[in-house]
Write a protein that holds these residues in place. Structure first.
Motif, PDB file in Angstrom:
ATOM      1  N   THR A   1       5.121 -75.129  24.542  1.00  0.00           N
ATOM      2  CA  THR A   1       5.202 -75.305  25.991  1.00  0.00           C
ATOM      3  C   THR A   1       3.852 -74.981  26.618  1.00  0.00           C
ATOM      4  O   THR A   1       2.935 -74.497  25.964  1.00  0.00           O
TER       5      THR A   1
ATOM      6  N   SER B   1      11.561 -78.619  25.079  1.00  0.00           N
ATOM      7  CA  SER B   1      11.146 -77.280  25.500  1.00  0.00           C
ATOM      8  C   SER B   1      12.022 -76.236  24.829  1.00  0.00           C
ATOM      9  O   SER B   1      11.649 -75.069  24.741  1.00  0.00           O
TER      10      SER B   1
ATOM     11  N   ASP C   1       3.457 -68.368  28.496  1.00  0.00           N
ATOM     12  CA  ASP C   1       3.529 -69.190  29.700  1.00  0.00           C
ATOM     13  C   ASP C   1       4.619 -68.710  30.654  1.00  0.00           C
ATOM     14  O   ASP C   1       5.676 -68.251  30.253  1.00  0.00           O
TER      15      ASP C   1
ATOM     16  N   GLY D   1       9.065 -73.149  29.398  1.00  0.00           N
ATOM     17  CA  GLY D   1       9.351 -74.582  29.359  1.00  0.00           C
ATOM     18  C   GLY D   1      10.819 -74.867  29.634  1.00  0.00           C
ATOM     19  O   GLY D   1      11.165 -75.849  30.295  1.00  0.00           O
TER      20      GLY D   1
ATOM     21  N   ILE E   1      11.394 -74.691  33.313  1.00  0.00           N
ATOM     22  CA  ILE E   1      10.910 -75.897  34.000  1.00  0.00           C
ATOM     23  C   ILE E   1      11.882 -77.058  33.795  1.00  0.00           C
ATOM     24  O   ILE E   1      12.187 -77.802  34.734  1.00  0.00           O
ATOM     25  N   THR E   2      12.381 -77.227  32.569  1.00  0.00           N
ATOM     26  CA  THR E   2      13.357 -78.290  32.314  1.00  0.00           C
ATOM     27  C   THR E   2      14.625 -78.071  33.137  1.00  0.00           C
ATOM     28  O   THR E   2      15.206 -79.024  33.668  1.00  0.00           O
TER      29      THR E   2
ATOM     30  N   ALA F   1      14.719 -76.579  36.039  1.00  0.00           N
ATOM     31  CA  ALA F   1      14.340 -76.937  37.406  1.00  0.00           C
ATOM     32  C   ALA F   1      14.357 -78.445  37.606  1.00  0.00           C
ATOM     33  O   ALA F   1      14.857 -78.945  38.637  1.00  0.00           O
ATOM     34  N   GLU F   2      13.848 -79.183  36.635  1.00  0.00           N
ATOM     35  CA  GLU F   2      13.808 -80.643  36.749  1.00  0.00           C
ATOM     36  C   GLU F   2      15.219 -81.222  36.848  1.00  0.00           C
ATOM     37  O   GLU F   2      15.451 -82.204  37.569  1.00  0.00           O
TER      38      GLU F   2
ATOM     39  N   TRP G   1       9.040 -77.371  42.149  1.00  0.00           N
ATOM     40  CA  TRP G   1       9.350 -75.988  41.830  1.00  0.00           C
ATOM     41  C   TRP G   1       8.117 -75.118  42.043  1.00  0.00           C
ATOM     42  O   TRP G   1       6.990 -75.600  42.053  1.00  0.00           O
TER      43      TRP G   1
ATOM     44  N   SER H   1       6.551 -70.990  41.043  1.00  0.00           N
ATOM     45  CA  SER H   1       6.724 -69.822  40.184  1.00  0.00           C
ATOM     46  C   SER H   1       6.615 -68.526  40.980  1.00  0.00           C
ATOM     47  O   SER H   1       5.599 -68.279  41.646  1.00  0.00           O
TER      48      SER H   1
ATOM     49  N   ILE I   1      11.358 -70.356  40.564  1.00  0.00           N
ATOM     50  CA  ILE I   1      11.667 -69.909  39.205  1.00  0.00           C
ATOM     51  C   ILE I   1      11.076 -68.511  39.053  1.00  0.00           C
ATOM     52  O   ILE I   1       9.859 -68.336  39.032  1.00  0.00           O
TER      53      ILE I   1
ATOM     54  N   SER J   1      10.207 -65.362  36.866  1.00  0.00           N
ATOM     55  CA  SER J   1       9.953 -65.089  35.454  1.00  0.00           C
ATOM     56  C   SER J   1       9.855 -63.589  35.225  1.00  0.00           C
ATOM     57  O   SER J   1       9.093 -62.900  35.908  1.00  0.00           O
TER      58      SER J   1
END
Length: 238
Positions: free
Chosen positions: A77, A101, A141, A145, A148-149, A151-152, A164, A166, A177, A179
């Motif tokens: 990722t 991901s 990261d 990943g 993010i997927t 979120a998509e 999105w 962070s 998102i 983290s």
């Protein structure tokens, strides 16, 4: 299958154990200490590469495999700004590329349900949607990943959100998102729909990396004889 492991950290070692247990041969193990040895592998001695490395090296590894006609499965990722280039290289070399991901079957069912729930929840504007992802301290990261997927999958239905962001819940025009990094956490992802009245949550918690490794080996076998760019939805028929 003759499998080349590119990336020999925790995930690479588990993939090796599972692949060998299933009767496959690991023909090589590439890490940052012997990265120059990648050049000795071609389609003549390798059936598939499984690539789990760092965001800074993933694209170069994938590009090399595609240029040599080696089908490649990648779970790295943090490099997806070059995904379109990888797709073009795959087409140019008539190769086979499988990216996810997250290779866990459970996580991909989570993705499927997440997108479905979002398609329904977007009608109820009183609920604010957010994502929280928690990983181990070595996770480089942010966001993940998988985050993010996730979120998509939500943004496909939430047309009033412009993307999105962070760790910035104050930016209301985008999906936040959050983290978190904690010791000994494999991976947890939670989607929350909150209103003044109640909260709805959809979550997935991984208990070990074995599910990811099983999925990666499954993808490597599934990719044999195929051409093009694929993902878990293709393999699981979701």
């Amino acid at each position: 299958m003759r499998i080349l492991l590119i990336g020999y950290g925790k995930m690479g070692k588990i993939i090796e154990q599972i692949a060998v247990a299933k009767g496959h041969e690991v023909v090589g193990k590439i890490s940052h200490t012997n990265s120059e040895e990648l050049q000795q592998y071609t389609s003549g001695n390798t059936d598939v590469a499984i690539e789990f490395t760092h965001p800074t090296s993933a694209f170069a590894n994938i590009s090399y495999c595609l240029s040599q006609g080696i089908p490649v499965v990648s779970g790295s990722t943090g490099w997806l700004e070059k995904f379109d280039e990888a797709t073009q290289l795959c087409e140019q070399h008539k190769g086979a590329f499988f990216y996810a991901s997250n290779f866990s079957v459970g996580v991909n069912l989570f993705f499927h349900f997440n997108a479905y729930i979002a398609s329904k929840m977007q009608e109820y504007k009183e609920y604010e949607v957010a994502i929280r992802e928690i990983h181990h301290l070595q996770k480089v990261d942010k966001p993940s990943g998988t985050g993010i997927t996730t979120a998509e999958g939500i943004l496909a239905s939430y047309k009033d959100l412009s993307g999105w962001v962070s760790d910035n819940p104050e930016e209301k025009a985008k999906l936040n998102i959050a983290s978190e990094r904690e010791p000994d956490v494999v991976g947890t992802h939670i989607v929350t729909y909150s209103s003044d009245i109640d909260t709805i949550e959809l979550g997935h918690t991984a208990h070990s990396r074995a599910g990811f490794a099983e999925g990666a080996v499954m993808a490597a076998a599934w990719l044999q004889g195929r051409q093009g760019v694929y993902g878990m939805k293709d393999m699981l028929n979701l």
